[in-house]
Design a protein around this motif. Structure first.
Motif, PDB file in Angstrom:
ATOM      1  N   THR A  56       0.827  -1.204   0.000  1.00  0.00           N
ATOM      2  CA  THR A  56       0.000   0.000   0.000  1.00  0.00           C
ATOM      3  C   THR A  56       0.862   1.255   0.000  1.00  0.00           C
ATOM      4  O   THR A  56       1.950   1.294   0.571  1.00  0.00           O
ATOM      5  CB  THR A  56      -0.925   0.034   1.236  1.00  0.00           C
ATOM      6  OG1 THR A  56      -0.138   0.037   2.418  1.00  0.00           O
ATOM      7  CG2 THR A  56      -1.855  -1.175   1.249  1.00  0.00           C
ATOM      8  N   ARG A  64      -6.881   0.059  -2.521  1.00  0.00           N
ATOM      9  CA  ARG A  64      -7.822   0.916  -1.777  1.00  0.00           C
ATOM     10  C   ARG A  64      -8.513   0.149  -0.654  1.00  0.00           C
ATOM     11  O   ARG A  64      -8.609   0.628   0.461  1.00  0.00           O
ATOM     12  CB  ARG A  64      -8.878   1.498  -2.721  1.00  0.00           C
ATOM     13  CG  ARG A  64      -8.335   2.489  -3.724  1.00  0.00           C
ATOM     14  CD  ARG A  64      -9.338   2.776  -4.829  1.00  0.00           C
ATOM     15  NE  ARG A  64     -10.551   3.393  -4.341  1.00  0.00           N
ATOM     16  CZ  ARG A  64     -10.928   4.641  -4.611  1.00  0.00           C
ATOM     17  NH1 ARG A  64     -10.146   5.422  -5.351  1.00  0.00           N
ATOM     18  NH2 ARG A  64     -12.045   5.138  -4.162  1.00  0.00           N
ATOM     19  N   GLU A  65      -9.031  -1.014  -0.965  1.00  0.00           N
ATOM     20  CA  GLU A  65      -9.838  -1.765  -0.010  1.00  0.00           C
ATOM     21  C   GLU A  65      -9.026  -2.940   0.530  1.00  0.00           C
ATOM     22  O   GLU A  65      -8.720  -3.883  -0.201  1.00  0.00           O
ATOM     23  CB  GLU A  65     -11.113  -2.276  -0.686  1.00  0.00           C
ATOM     24  CG  GLU A  65     -12.117  -2.895   0.251  1.00  0.00           C
ATOM     25  CD  GLU A  65     -12.798  -1.885   1.154  1.00  0.00           C
ATOM     26  OE1 GLU A  65     -13.367  -2.294   2.178  1.00  0.00           O
ATOM     27  OE2 GLU A  65     -12.752  -0.681   0.848  1.00  0.00           O
ATOM     28  N   HIS A  68      -8.101  -4.356   7.228  1.00  0.00           N
ATOM     29  CA  HIS A  68      -7.299  -3.615   8.197  1.00  0.00           C
ATOM     30  C   HIS A  68      -8.243  -2.730   8.991  1.00  0.00           C
ATOM     31  O   HIS A  68      -8.949  -1.894   8.414  1.00  0.00           O
ATOM     32  CB  HIS A  68      -6.254  -2.767   7.449  1.00  0.00           C
ATOM     33  CG  HIS A  68      -5.200  -2.173   8.328  1.00  0.00           C
ATOM     34  ND1 HIS A  68      -5.388  -0.993   9.003  1.00  0.00           N
ATOM     35  CD2 HIS A  68      -3.940  -2.601   8.636  1.00  0.00           C
ATOM     36  CE1 HIS A  68      -4.281  -0.704   9.683  1.00  0.00           C
ATOM     37  NE2 HIS A  68      -3.403  -1.660   9.489  1.00  0.00           N
ATOM     38  N   TYR A  70      -7.943  -0.182  11.078  1.00  0.00           N
ATOM     39  CA  TYR A  70      -7.776   1.265  11.008  1.00  0.00           C
ATOM     40  C   TYR A  70      -8.206   1.781   9.636  1.00  0.00           C
ATOM     41  O   TYR A  70      -8.918   2.793   9.532  1.00  0.00           O
ATOM     42  CB  TYR A  70      -6.319   1.638  11.281  1.00  0.00           C
ATOM     43  CG  TYR A  70      -6.060   3.132  11.270  1.00  0.00           C
ATOM     44  CD1 TYR A  70      -6.332   3.905  12.392  1.00  0.00           C
ATOM     45  CD2 TYR A  70      -5.578   3.771  10.128  1.00  0.00           C
ATOM     46  CE1 TYR A  70      -6.116   5.270  12.391  1.00  0.00           C
ATOM     47  CE2 TYR A  70      -5.362   5.138  10.109  1.00  0.00           C
ATOM     48  CZ  TYR A  70      -5.629   5.881  11.238  1.00  0.00           C
ATOM     49  OH  TYR A  70      -5.421   7.233  11.226  1.00  0.00           O
ATOM     50  N   ALA A  71      -7.778   1.087   8.579  1.00  0.00           N
ATOM     51  CA  ALA A  71      -8.122   1.531   7.227  1.00  0.00           C
ATOM     52  C   ALA A  71      -9.623   1.494   6.992  1.00  0.00           C
ATOM     53  O   ALA A  71     -10.163   2.314   6.235  1.00  0.00           O
ATOM     54  CB  ALA A  71      -7.413   0.652   6.197  1.00  0.00           C
ATOM     55  N   GLN A  72     -10.312   0.576   7.650  1.00  0.00           N
ATOM     56  CA  GLN A  72     -11.756   0.474   7.476  1.00  0.00           C
ATOM     57  C   GLN A  72     -12.514   1.581   8.207  1.00  0.00           C
ATOM     58  O   GLN A  72     -13.669   1.857   7.890  1.00  0.00           O
ATOM     59  CB  GLN A  72     -12.252  -0.891   7.984  1.00  0.00           C
ATOM     60  CG  GLN A  72     -11.827  -2.072   7.143  1.00  0.00           C
ATOM     61  CD  GLN A  72     -12.541  -2.126   5.812  1.00  0.00           C
ATOM     62  OE1 GLN A  72     -13.685  -1.731   5.687  1.00  0.00           O
ATOM     63  NE2 GLN A  72     -11.857  -2.607   4.785  1.00  0.00           N
ATOM     64  N   PRO A  79      -5.725   3.209   2.193  1.00  0.00           N
ATOM     65  CA  PRO A  79      -5.232   2.684   3.470  1.00  0.00           C
ATOM     66  C   PRO A  79      -3.882   3.296   3.823  1.00  0.00           C
ATOM     67  O   PRO A  79      -3.246   3.947   2.984  1.00  0.00           O
ATOM     68  CB  PRO A  79      -5.098   1.184   3.188  1.00  0.00           C
ATOM     69  CG  PRO A  79      -4.817   1.105   1.725  1.00  0.00           C
ATOM     70  CD  PRO A  79      -5.603   2.236   1.095  1.00  0.00           C
ATOM     71  N   GLU A 132      -4.745 -10.755   3.743  1.00  0.00           N
ATOM     72  CA  GLU A 132      -4.504  -9.890   4.899  1.00  0.00           C
ATOM     73  C   GLU A 132      -3.037  -9.915   5.321  1.00  0.00           C
ATOM     74  O   GLU A 132      -2.375 -10.959   5.306  1.00  0.00           O
ATOM     75  CB  GLU A 132      -5.390 -10.350   6.057  1.00  0.00           C
ATOM     76  CG  GLU A 132      -5.310  -9.472   7.276  1.00  0.00           C
ATOM     77  CD  GLU A 132      -6.266  -9.944   8.373  1.00  0.00           C
ATOM     78  OE1 GLU A 132      -6.362  -9.245   9.394  1.00  0.00           O
ATOM     79  OE2 GLU A 132      -6.909 -10.998   8.197  1.00  0.00           O
TER      80      GLU A 132
END
Length: 524
Positions: A56, A64-65, A68, A70-72, A79, A132
């Motif tokens: 990333t 982008r997706e 994670h 925090y990223a969500q 992210p 992941e």
């Protein structure tokens, strides 16, 4: 399932697989080993059939997706930078939103026994737990291999020089329709060769040295930038621009029926100078737009004398209204959000609120749900100013949004407001702004009473009457057998003229009639 030799493939990181080759090089150095290591990392960084970087924050086509937490849940679309993702995946993962639909769109199918979709060509920018980031692997083998490679270059002796990024070209305030061009600079180093990515509130991520945009919303709009230097260092900066609305609704007009009017422009006081100041809770605060609230817990409240809100001798109607600008409704599970509420008791309330487990607000009148959110939100749209009015009079409840009456029913709840003590006015508990919070006790107007005329008897013996109430509005026709106890036999909520046949009259040898106005309100 650790490498592509297994099916289904998952959690495969080509950088991790380079560790054993690095160990082999240390035991018996060969240039071919280095070539293998570089190919593994190049694959991860974008030299692959997909031309996609699996780290990333790198590459022209960025992930982008990702899986994670925090990223969500942060405010950004992209992210955090520097997170390795699985390089090979089995296919589209099952997610609640689409279930198996994404996998069904693939042709040829991933699961085909003959000529399935090529393994190295499988990728989708979607939530997939089989790609992941795995801390136990990345913190050991991949970090060790990359650190060893870096130590073989001149960068091992380069002093670390951090730099402060500054975003320029952003005014403190601007109109919500103005275009803005932002630049970034680092006073101590050149960004000529940097790869620069921008993000902002309700803006798509943008790669480029400058970022031209129109604010995504009124109020504070955040802007962030990240510059990636060729040697891997990164410079970040963030700022805000306050966007003012171009058009707003006109001020709500007050009159002799107004109990309280809080303009919420520069203070929390009642413009009628009749009530105490609003009490502020949470992080609710005034800004150049109005009262800004950020969610549940941010609101204003005040107690009003019940006799000022409802007087049984002369109150025709009560109402609460406000101008609302709603950015978003609350997410599920946070609690009940009382957005615009006037409450005297459990069965005497005008209530715009969002339930804990509903995605949009409803309107309650007394103890009953009178307008479901699926209907209400057709008029109460997001990111627009709306004037919301909830009224209860002698005939029932009505809801008006921007002068359009979207709901009306029949109810006798007005008398539930009779009592002493205080009524509570509360507004807020959503993300947005409030202006012109107004409560009215609308007084009775003495219109001429309805006129009754006898038509005669119908062939079946039923007595017939003509009632003319002209422009006086709603009325009720009542009957009695002894001029003492009167029973309503017909209610008209619109007024005008009607012919009425009393089908119960043949069973009553003696029957008296009267018509009277219902409580009629003076419009605000």
């Amino acid at each position: 399932m650790r490498t592509s030799r297994y099916s289904p493939p998952g959690w495969y990181f080509s950088g991790e697989q380079a560790f054993d080759v690095a160990v082999a090089y240390l035991i018996a150095p060969q240039s071919s080993y280095l070539d293998i290591i570089f190919q593994n990392f190049n694959y991860e960084m974008g030299c692959n059939p997909l031309n996609v970087s699996f780290l990333t924050g790198t590459g022209w086509k960025r992930q982008r997706e990702i899986v994670h937490q925090y990223a969500q849940n942060d405010r950004r679309t992209l992210p955090p930078s520097g997170i390795p993702l699985g390089n090979i995946q089995q296919g589209a993962y099952y997610v609640d939103t689409y279930t198996t639909e994404l996998g069904a769109l693939i042709f040829p199918p991933d699961s085909a026994n003959t000529a399935p979709y090529p393994m190295y060509d499988r990728w989708s920018d979607a939530f997939n737990v089989m790609t992941e980031f795995v801390v136990s692997r990345q913190s050991g083998k991949m970090v060790a291999t990359t650190s060893w490679l870096m130590a073989m270059t001149s960068y091992k002796t380069q002093a670390w020089n951090s730099a402060v990024g500054i975003i320029t070209g952003i005014p403190a305030q601007t109109s919500a329709t103005n275009s803005i061009t932002a630049n970034v600079l680092a006073p101590t180093m050149s960004l000529n060769k940097a790869r620069i990515v921008w993000e902002g509130l309700l803006q798509e991520p943008y790669l480029g040295p400058q970022f031209s945009f129109t604010p995504g919303n009124i109020g504070d709009n955040w802007i962030e930038v990240e510059a990636q230097l060729p040697d891997g260092r990164r410079i970040v900066a963030a700022t805000n621009v306050f966007a003012l609305p171009v058009n707003s609704l006109p001020p709500v007009v007050t009159d002799s029926n107004t109990v309280a009017a809080y303009r919420l422009a520069t203070n929390f006081s009642d413009a009628m100078q009749q009530q105490t100041d609003l009490q502020v809770e949470g992080n609710a605060a005034l800004d150049p737009i109005g009262l800004h609230v950020g969610g549940i817990g941010d609101d204003v409240t005040v107690d009003l004398d019940n006799l000022l809100v409802y007087n049984p001798t002369n109150t025709a109607a009560i109402s609460v209204e406000a101008k609302l600008y709603i950015n978003s409704f609350n997410v599920l599970g946070l609690g009940v959000a009382n957005m615009l509420v006037l409450t005297a008791s459990w069965n005497a309330q005008l209530n715009l609120s969002q339930d804990t487990w509903k995605p949009q607000p409803d309107i309650w009148g007394g103890s009953n749900l009178i307008l479901d959110g699926t209907v209400l939100t057709n008029s109460l749209t997001l990111r627009n100013w709306h004037l919301v009015n909830i009224t209860l009079d002698g005939t029932g409840y009505s809801v008006t949004v921007d002068t359009n009456k979207i709901f009306q029913n029949i109810s006798s709840d007005l008398t539930n407001w009779n009592g002493s003590g205080f009524d509570t006015l509360r507004a807020g508990n959503f993300d947005g702004w409030i202006r012109d919070l107004v409560v009215r006790n609308i007084q009775i107007t003495n219109y001429p009473p309805p006129i009754l005329k006898v038509i005669g008897f119908a062939p079946n013996g039923s007595f017939r009457l003509h009632i003319d109430n002209g422009t006086s509005g709603a009325f009720v026709l009542e009957a009695s057998t002894q001029l003492t106890n009167w029973t309503p036999i017909y209610t008209n909520s619109v007024g005008g003229q009607i012919d009425y046949t009393d089908t119960a009259s043949p069973a009553n040898p003696k029957r008296f009639y009267r018509a009277r106005n219902l409580l009629v309100a003076v419009p605000p």
